[in-house]
Design an enzyme around this catalytic site. Structure first.
Site, mmCIF file in Angstrom:
data_model
loop_
_atom_site.group_PDB
_atom_site.id
_atom_site.type_symbol
_atom_site.label_atom_id
_atom_site.label_comp_id
_atom_site.label_asym_id
_atom_site.label_seq_id
_atom_site.Cartn_x
_atom_site.Cartn_y
_atom_site.Cartn_z
ATOM 1 N N GLY A 152 -6.149 20.995 10.181
ATOM 2 C CA GLY A 152 -5.683 22.171 9.444
ATOM 3 C C GLY A 152 -5.689 21.928 7.947
ATOM 4 N N SER A 153 -4.785 22.611 7.259
ATOM 5 C CA SER A 153 -4.855 22.698 5.795
ATOM 6 C C SER A 153 -4.522 21.421 5.041
ATOM 7 C CB SER A 153 -3.934 23.824 5.307
ATOM 8 O OG SER A 153 -4.440 25.076 5.716
ATOM 9 N N VAL A 154 -4.078 20.363 5.714
ATOM 10 C CA VAL A 154 -3.900 19.104 4.979
ATOM 11 C C VAL A 154 -5.249 18.595 4.476
ATOM 12 C CG1 VAL A 154 -1.786 18.484 6.221
ATOM 13 C CG2 VAL A 154 -3.992 17.666 7.073
#
Length: 484
Positions: A218-220
């Site tokens: 995801g957005s990490v």
């Protein structure tokens, strides 16, 4: 007649030389490979019945050899096995060695090269051969705290590490299991336990999912995009990024939507700070399309992706960008840039990526082994911090740290805050379908002098459950480590 005798002597001497040479080769040159051969059951049984050294945490044995009344004088016993199964692994007469039991077997059995004189002394004195102790870098209290944070019915992984040394402070995953079931001398009992355990969804019997399992992060992964953008020279800290509600692609009926749970919808253009605070998707997808797949891949590899050689000391499954798909089309690259589709990472890789930012761009090799000691407690080796790679410049690391602090202070990771301490963080949500996601948090504290990195991965959860299990738990772990 004399010629016949001479020929017979020549043949006899040749045969003797061949026999002597074969024996010498086996005894002195092939001994290591023969002992290590997995088909060498005699060596396995001999080692299985020996007095292996203990594996320690905070000076207490979490794995040890105990005496028995059977033909095998010793049997491996695991203490707190559910808590440590993913690290110790197990030593089985029927399945071999795994985890620390495998990668540190020479030390645990006393057969490492530097133990030669110890073995000679034991042979002369008639003393029972003993292995060396291996103490892990784990903090038992932090390990227990992290383990208790993962619901049994959810599963997941947590990694806590020191970004300056690479030492693993805690590494836990669920589902776990009792490694004593694998150490039994009873073949029928072993087979029954193995058959039951392999049927548990999500279980990994041969190492923690924290370093043996890959997830869409995801957005990490936007940390990688940001570093690539700043390194390219095409973007600065003051750049204005496009932030449409959705991104469209020519010739295809697909749109990439912005993140719906923050404040992304309030602006059609965004700064890096705003885009990271609210985890907006379209700005980072735009960066990836602008820079191209090769640039994002190169940046990911600077942080450890696609590294097939990583050990700590057990082997680590390699995190991947862009997976095995080769050339990505525009929609695939855009999706991958926000941590979905063709990017996969282990929780340990997420922690290492974060630790590189925390440590001024310098990524330290992760390590689980603190010390190795002889039976009389003489230290043979101890952890020496090792620089693995320079992932980015100190200046870029400092800038990303500033924005990650803002994610906690002003953005969607506010639940990771610690009163009186500056915390840097980033959340991630990778959609899996049917309303389920991988929910991720990664961050470090204190931001101005980092002592601890926390990375949490909770797979297959809804948004609300993921929010409860990631940032708030990270805050508790930061407090626990910093208050010790």
């Amino acid at each position: 007649m004399n010629q016949a005798i001479r020929n017979s002597w020549i043949v006899a001497i040749a045969l003797f030389a061949l026999l002597f040479g074969s024996i010498s080769y086996v005894q002195f040159f092939a001994v290591d490979s023969l002992n290590a051969n997995p088909n060498n059951q005699r060596q396995l049984v001999k080692s299985f019945c020996s007095d292996r050294g203990p594996i320690l945490v905070d000076g207490q044995a979490i794995a040890e050899s105990v005496s028995t009344n059977t033909d095998c004088k010793f049997q491996r016993k695991y203490n707190d096995p559910l808590l440590y199964a993913g690290l110790t692994g197990f030593f089985s007469k029927f399945s071999g060695q795994h985890g620390i039991e495998s990668v540190m077997r020479d030390e645990l059995t006393g057969n490492s090269d530097d133990a030669l004189f110890d073995r000679i002394a034991q042979a002369f004195t008639g003393a029972q051969p003993q292995g060396r102790s291996v103490e892990l870098t784990i903090d038992s209290k932090i390990q227990q705290l992290a383990y208790d944070m993962i619901p049994d019915d959810v599963g997941g992984s947590i990694v806590v590490m020191n970004p300056k040394t690479g030492a693993i402070i805690a590494m836990v995953s669920k589902p776990s299991y009792d490694t004593n079931l694998m150490a039994t001398h009873d073949r029928a009992a072993f087979d029954a336990s193995m058959a039951e355990l392999v049927g548990i969804p999500g279980i990994n019997l041969f190492g923690s999912s924290a370093y043996k399992q890959l997830y869409s992060p995801g957005s990490v992964f936007k940390i990688i995009d940001t570093a690539a953008a700043l390194e390219s020279g095409k973007y600065t800290k003051d750049s204005v990024l496009p932030n449409p509600a959705a991104m469209t692609f020519p010739g295809i009926d697909y749109t990439l939507p912005n993140y719906a749970n923050g404040q992304c919808y309030t602006q059609d253009k965004a700064s890096f700070a705003f885009a990271l605070e609210n985890s907006c998707n379209t700005p980072f997808a735009s960066i990836a399309l602008d820079l191209g797949q090769d640039a994002i891949t190169a940046e990911a590899e600077k942080f450890g992706f696609n590294d097939k050689s990583l050990t700590f000391p057990d082997s680590v499954v390699d995190s991947r960008f862009p997976g095995s798909k080769g050339e990505l089309d525009a929609p695939a690259l855009a999706q991958s840039a926000i941590g979905q589709r063709d990017v996969l990472a282990s929780p340990l890789q997420i922690a290492m990526m974060t630790a590189a930012i925390a440590n001024g761009g310098k990524q330290m090799a992760p390590n689980l082994v603190k010390t190795v000691r002889t039976p009389d407690l003489k230290t043979v080796s101890s952890l020496t911090p090792e620089v693995l790679r320079q992932s980015t410049t100190p200046e870029i690391a400092a800038q990303i740290t500033e924005w990650m602090v803002s994610v906690v202070d002003n953005g969607i990771a506010s639940a990771a805050a610690v009163p009186g301490v500056q915390v840097a963080g980033k959340t991630g949500t990778a959609e899996l379908g049917d309303g389920l996601n991988n929910s991720v948090f990664t961050g470090f504290a204190p931001a101005n002098d980092p002592e601890v990195v926390v990375s949490i991965v909770m797979p297959n959860v809804d948004v609300a459950t993921g929010a409860e299990l990631t940032s708030p738990n990270a805050s508790k772990l930061f407090k626990a480590v910093l208050n010790k």
